[in-house]
Design a protein around this motif. Structure first.
Motif, PDB file in Angstrom:
ATOM      1  N   ILE A 155      -4.144  -0.617   0.951  1.00 36.47           N
ATOM      2  CA  ILE A 155      -3.172   0.406   0.568  1.00 36.47           C
ATOM      3  C   ILE A 155      -3.900   1.727   0.421  1.00 36.47           C
ATOM      4  CG2 ILE A 155      -1.459   1.081  -1.140  1.00 36.47           C
ATOM      5  CD1 ILE A 155      -1.316  -1.880  -1.967  1.00 36.47           C
ATOM      6  N   SER A 156      -3.415   2.737   1.089  1.00 33.39           N
ATOM      7  CA  SER A 156      -4.043   4.057   1.035  1.00 33.39           C
ATOM      8  C   SER A 156      -3.512   4.840  -0.153  1.00 33.39           C
ATOM      9  CB  SER A 156      -3.782   4.823   2.325  1.00 33.39           C
ATOM     10  OG  SER A 156      -4.272   6.146   2.229  1.00 33.39           O
ATOM     11  N   ILE A 157      -4.437   5.589  -0.781  1.00 37.65           N
ATOM     12  CA  ILE A 157      -3.996   6.430  -1.903  1.00 37.65           C
ATOM     13  C   ILE A 157      -3.244   7.656  -1.409  1.00 37.65           C
ATOM     14  CG2 ILE A 157      -5.933   5.659  -3.329  1.00 37.65           C
ATOM     15  CD1 ILE A 157      -7.261   8.356  -2.774  1.00 37.65           C
ATOM     16  N   ASN A 158      -3.235   7.855  -0.098  1.00 39.83           N
ATOM     17  CA  ASN A 158      -2.533   9.005   0.470  1.00 39.83           C
ATOM     18  C   ASN A 158      -1.100   8.668   0.869  1.00 39.83           C
ATOM     19  OD1 ASN A 158      -4.826  10.705   0.272  1.00 39.83           O
ATOM     20  ND2 ASN A 158      -5.660   9.813   2.158  1.00 39.83           N
ATOM     21  N   GLU A 159      -0.641   7.449   0.579  1.00 36.50           N
ATOM     22  CA  GLU A 159       0.743   7.098   0.903  1.00 36.50           C
ATOM     23  C   GLU A 159       1.703   7.988   0.105  1.00 36.50           C
ATOM     24  OE1 GLU A 159       1.996   5.064   3.078  1.00 36.50           O
ATOM     25  OE2 GLU A 159       0.067   4.292   3.805  1.00 36.50           O
ATOM     26  N   PRO A 160       2.739   8.525   0.777  1.00 36.73           N
ATOM     27  CA  PRO A 160       3.652   9.453   0.076  1.00 36.73           C
ATOM     28  C   PRO A 160       4.643   8.757  -0.845  1.00 36.73           C
ATOM     29  CG  PRO A 160       4.345   9.155   2.342  1.00 36.73           C
ATOM     30  CD  PRO A 160       3.052   8.413   2.204  1.00 36.73           C
ATOM     31  N   SER A 161       4.849   7.447  -0.702  1.00 36.80           N
ATOM     32  CA  SER A 161       5.834   6.741  -1.513  1.00 36.80           C
ATOM     33  C   SER A 161       5.185   5.534  -2.182  1.00 36.80           C
ATOM     34  CB  SER A 161       7.014   6.287  -0.640  1.00 36.80           C
ATOM     35  OG  SER A 161       6.552   5.440   0.408  1.00 36.80           O
ATOM     36  N   LEU A 162       6.006   4.859  -2.978  1.00 38.70           N
ATOM     37  CA  LEU A 162       5.505   3.679  -3.680  1.00 38.70           C
ATOM     38  C   LEU A 162       5.074   2.606  -2.671  1.00 38.70           C
ATOM     39  CD1 LEU A 162       8.134   3.297  -6.562  1.00 38.70           C
ATOM     40  CD2 LEU A 162       5.959   4.510  -6.610  1.00 38.70           C
ATOM     41  N   SER A 163       3.969   1.937  -2.967  1.00 39.84           N
ATOM     42  CA  SER A 163       3.456   0.874  -2.097  1.00 39.84           C
ATOM     43  C   SER A 163       3.638  -0.473  -2.781  1.00 39.84           C
ATOM     44  CB  SER A 163       1.967   1.090  -1.795  1.00 39.84           C
ATOM     45  OG  SER A 163       1.771   2.327  -1.130  1.00 39.84           O
ATOM     46  N   LYS A 164       4.017  -1.458  -1.992  1.00 44.65           N
ATOM     47  CA  LYS A 164       4.207  -2.791  -2.542  1.00 44.65           C
ATOM     48  C   LYS A 164       2.866  -3.390  -2.923  1.00 44.65           C
ATOM     49  CE  LYS A 164       6.016  -7.398  -1.460  1.00 44.65           C
ATOM     50  NZ  LYS A 164       6.682  -8.257  -0.453  1.00 44.65           N
ATOM     51  N   ILE A 165       2.816  -3.917  -4.147  1.00 48.78           N
ATOM     52  CA  ILE A 165       1.592  -4.546  -4.648  1.00 48.78           C
ATOM     53  C   ILE A 165       1.635  -6.049  -4.423  1.00 48.78           C
ATOM     54  CG2 ILE A 165       0.124  -4.903  -6.665  1.00 48.78           C
ATOM     55  CD1 ILE A 165       0.257  -2.022  -5.640  1.00 48.78           C
ATOM     56  N   GLY A 166       2.791  -6.650  -4.725  1.00 54.48           N
ATOM     57  CA  GLY A 166       2.904  -8.087  -4.546  1.00 54.48           C
ATOM     58  C   GLY A 166       4.242  -8.575  -5.065  1.00 54.48           C
ATOM     59  N   SER A 167       4.434  -9.884  -4.996  1.00 57.98           N
ATOM     60  CA  SER A 167       5.665 -10.497  -5.469  1.00 57.98           C
ATOM     61  C   SER A 167       5.329 -11.709  -6.316  1.00 57.98           C
ATOM     62  CB  SER A 167       6.565 -10.904  -4.299  1.00 57.98           C
ATOM     63  OG  SER A 167       5.919 -11.868  -3.482  1.00 57.98           O
ATOM     64  N   CYS A 168       6.207 -11.985  -7.281  1.00 60.29           N
ATOM     65  CA  CYS A 168       6.019 -13.109  -8.182  1.00 60.29           C
ATOM     66  C   CYS A 168       7.309 -13.920  -8.199  1.00 60.29           C
ATOM     67  CB  CYS A 168       5.680 -12.598  -9.585  1.00 60.29           C
ATOM     68  SG  CYS A 168       5.274 -13.901 -10.762  1.00 60.29           S
ATOM     69  N   GLU A 169       7.214 -15.247  -8.240  1.00 61.09           N
ATOM     70  CA  GLU A 169       8.397 -16.086  -8.174  1.00 61.09           C
ATOM     71  C   GLU A 169       8.232 -17.301  -9.072  1.00 61.09           C
ATOM     72  OE1 GLU A 169      11.376 -17.886  -4.731  1.00 61.09           O
ATOM     73  OE2 GLU A 169       9.266 -17.534  -4.273  1.00 61.09           O
ATOM     74  N   VAL A 170       9.340 -17.677  -9.727  1.00 61.31           N
ATOM     75  CA  VAL A 170       9.383 -18.894 -10.518  1.00 61.31           C
ATOM     76  C   VAL A 170      10.673 -19.620 -10.151  1.00 61.31           C
ATOM     77  CG1 VAL A 170      10.415 -17.660 -12.485  1.00 61.31           C
ATOM     78  CG2 VAL A 170       9.331 -19.892 -12.839  1.00 61.31           C
ATOM     79  N   LYS A 171      10.598 -20.921  -9.885  1.00 65.87           N
ATOM     80  CA  LYS A 171      11.728 -21.676  -9.341  1.00 65.87           C
ATOM     81  C   LYS A 171      12.174 -22.793 -10.280  1.00 65.87           C
ATOM     82  CE  LYS A 171      10.624 -21.007  -4.421  1.00 65.87           C
ATOM     83  NZ  LYS A 171      10.378 -21.701  -3.144  1.00 65.87           N
ATOM     84  N   ASN A 172      13.496 -23.117 -10.117  1.00 62.23           N
ATOM     85  CA  ASN A 172      14.089 -24.318 -10.725  1.00 62.23           C
ATOM     86  C   ASN A 172      13.968 -24.356 -12.241  1.00 62.23           C
ATOM     87  OD1 ASN A 172      14.749 -25.307  -8.137  1.00 62.23           O
ATOM     88  ND2 ASN A 172      12.667 -26.145  -7.920  1.00 62.23           N
ATOM     89  N   GLY A 173      14.523 -23.321 -12.874  1.00 60.16           N
ATOM     90  CA  GLY A 173      14.590 -23.301 -14.331  1.00 60.16           C
ATOM     91  C   GLY A 173      16.030 -23.159 -14.791  1.00 60.16           C
ATOM     92  N   PHE A 174      16.257 -23.559 -16.045  1.00 62.55           N
ATOM     93  CA  PHE A 174      17.584 -23.377 -16.625  1.00 62.55           C
ATOM     94  C   PHE A 174      17.411 -23.315 -18.140  1.00 62.55           C
ATOM     95  CE2 PHE A 174      21.852 -24.270 -18.066  1.00 62.55           C
ATOM     96  CZ  PHE A 174      22.653 -23.687 -17.088  1.00 62.55           C
TER      97      PHE A 174
END
Length: 638
Positions: A155-174
């Protein structure tokens, strides 16, 4: 008046009726909620109070549908208790208690997600007093462990907009879990144009929730060392739990501002013949192209350069140029290399050096170097002088030989060179002292004579005998010390006098060897010694009698001892018989002492295997010649 009385009576009846109704009201108490894991058994308790006995109560259980309607699932009075047929709970519920204890418990087995409903306990008395209580049933499922995935690209620090860092997921809860992002162990909060977290949830076919969150932010140079992770929080009966993911890093691209150039190897000062490895690195983290130059010549398109077997010509400045592919800007760094050198030794005067005995020798040894040097002179591996100048006073033949000057650079290990100087001392030959010149040698044996001479020019060695004959030299060689050694062989046929004569243009020297011929004889008690002269030493050799002779002497001694013992025994027997009168003559006795023979005249004849001469031993062990025996023997008569 009568009307007024009737009215008053009616009022009193109404008041009495309301008072009696208040006494008949039922009290019901229930928990607000009951929590349970899916698949487990839930128990909902209904506690009540009533003035009527058990026979005057009706107990009913209901649940509230998603549409808000009441659905009866259980009925009980003084005569019966019935589970309603055709409901979702028909086969999974039971009710404990008859009301006598003022408590009834609804038990629901194998609770499912769709059982998360509101349950109603209704108590009705015969006097029309009705009261109900409500409890919500909450169902829980622990979700899977949360997962995190960071972006794989930089990821370049010169990007003009927000850059995606990552995603987090948790499954099958209630019920539905929650996700919180952390950076360097600090929770992140959404901020306009800086940080944004986008959550999303999905209801699986099982009715469970899966939640996902994506993190985007404006990346700075400091984020190259930052760690990111997310935390999933979820509800369980009686508490809230949290689970963290593993931590991730991101690759941050930022432009370079400087280039560092260094020598990876060798460490320390560089000398000719070394292999040099140059490395360069920029302080940026953007894709870059590197070029290394020396004297305006491109040495390679890489951030590493290897130079093998360098010389002083490789000295100079090396420039590493870095082209940032993000900004297309060039920056560079420079390092200066110096290759140290040590030229071959120059020895003056040039070799070889010839000097007269007693004279003085002076020589110098120098080597041009980029560093301070140190010079040491050696002869035969032994240090003889330090410094560039070698001075040899009052030269002798021992002064002659090979001198090695070694020039070293103390600052750099193994950086050295050397040269040699050969010194010859001119003079009359000198024959080295011989170990032994008076030699005895067995007749017909061969003797080796050696004669070693010092001198320069190399002497001429001639061997002669006393009768002026020249003897052929068998071998002649010069040692590393400049000593000439000559060897001759003589076969000893008589006494010999041999001469070693050495001469050169400065004079001559000679040594005389006297060889005495001896006859080799062997007796049981004697040995013979002979001497031979090798080129450098004289050895004495002792003639050893044959093994067989030693064995014969031992047998003879044993026989003599046994014979003497037998004679002693025989003498004792004869004396005993004489005393008893057993030996008789004309007079009846015979005096043995009148006989000429006695024990001193008894002899034994022995012959040696190694000589033809017979040796006679008396009883007392004295040697007697055959002519002295006179053939006298002891005559014994029985």
């Amino acid at each position: 008046m009568a009307v007024q009385d009737i009215s008053a009576l009616l009022v009193r009846l109404v008041v009495l009726f309301h008072t009696w109704g208040a006494w008949a009201v039922v009290e019901v108490n229930m928990e607000d909620r009951v929590e349970v894991y899916r698949g487990e058994t839930a128990q909902i308790t209904c506690m009540f109070k009533s003035a009527d006995g058990i026979g005057g109560l009706v107990i009913q259980w209901f649940y509230v549908t998603q549409a808000g309607d009441k659905q009866k699932i259980y009925y009980q009075d003084s005569t019966m208790n019935v589970i309603d047929r055709g409901t979702r709970f028909t086969d999974r519920i039971s009710v404990n208690g008859t009301g006598g204890t003022e408590e009834v418990v609804l038990t629901i087995m194998d609770v499912q997600l769709e059982d998360e409903l509101e349950f109603i306990c209704l108590i009705k008395s015969l006097t029309d007093g009705i009261k109900e209580g409500r409890t919500k049933l909450k169902v829980f499922v622990i979700p899977n462990l949360p997962t995190i995935e960071g972006v794989q690209t930089g990821i370049s620090i010169n990007e003009p907009s927000l850059s995606k860092i990552g995603s987090c997921e948790v499954k099958n809860g209630f019920p539905r879990p929650n996700i919180t992002w952390y950076k360097n162990n600090m929770p992140l909060r959404s901020a306009i144009d800086e940080v944004n977290m986008v959550p999303s949830s999905t209801i699986e076919s099982s009715g469970l929730f899966s939640v996902k969150s994506e993190l985007s932010m404006m990346v700075k140079k400091e984020d190259k060392d930052a760690t990111f992770y997310c935390e999933a929080s979820y509800f369980v009966p009686g508490e809230t739990r949290m689970t963290e993911t593993n931590k991730i890093n991101i690759t941050v691209h930022y432009p370079s501002t400087a280039v560092n150039v260094w020598v990876e190897s060798p460490k320390g000062k560089i000398k000719e013949g070394d292999s040099i490895e140059l490395n360069c690195q920029s302080n940026g983290n953007s894709p870059s192209l590197f070029t290394i130059r020396h004297k305006d010549e491109d040495m390679g398109d890489s951030n590493m350069l290897v130079l093998n077997n360098v010389t002083r010509l490789n000295s100079g400045d090396y420039e590493c140029i870095c082209l940032d592919m993000g900004t297309m800007e060039e920056i560079s760094g420079t390092i200066s290399l110096f290759v140290n050198y040590l030229d071959p030794v120059v020895v003056m005067p040039e070799e070889p050096v010839e000097v007269a005995k007693g004279a003085e020798v002076k020589a110098t040894c120098n080597a041009l170097s980029s560093l301070q040097t140190q010079t040491t002179w050696f002869k035969d591996g032994r240090e003889v002088s330090k410094g560039h100048t070698l001075t040899l006073k009052d030269a002798t033949f021992d002064t002659a030989g090979k001198y090695v000057c070694v020039v070293t650079v103390p600052e750099i290990e193994e950086m050295e060179t050397n040269g040699t100087l050969h010194v010859h001392v001119q003079g009359q030959p000198e024959i080295m002292k011989t170990v032994n010149t008076e030699i005895e040698e067995i007749l017909r044996n061969t003797v080796n004579l050696s004669c070693c001479v010092k001198g320069f020019p190399s002497p001429n060695i001639i061997w002669t005998t006393s009768d002026k004959k020249v003897v052929k030299t068998m071998s002649q060689q010069e040692t590393k010390e400049g000593v000439l050694c000559s060897v001759v062989h003589f076969k000893v046929t008589s006494d010999i006098t041999a001469f070693c004569n050495a001469s050169n243009e400065y004079g001559a020297d000679a040594v005389t060897f006297n060889i005495k011929a001896i006859i080799h004889t062997t007796t049981p008690a004697t040995t013979t010694t002979s001497t031979t002269i090798s080129p450098t030493t004289v050895k004495a050799e002792t003639a050893i009698p044959p093994k067989k002779m030693k064995e014969s002497n031992g047998v003879i001694i044993a026989v003599i001892i046994i014979f003497i013992l037998l004679l002693a025994i025989l003498g004792s027997v004869l004396y005993y018989l004489y005393k008893k009168g057993k030996i008789c003559g004309r007079s009846g006795k015979q005096d043995l002492t009148k006989e000429k023979s006695n024990k001193d005249n008894i002899v034994v004849e022995m012959k040696s295997d190694n000589t033809e001469e017979a040796v006679l031993l008396g009883v007392n062990g004295e040697k007697q010649l055959p002519s002295d025996q006179s053939n006298e023997y002891l005559d014994v008569q029985e």
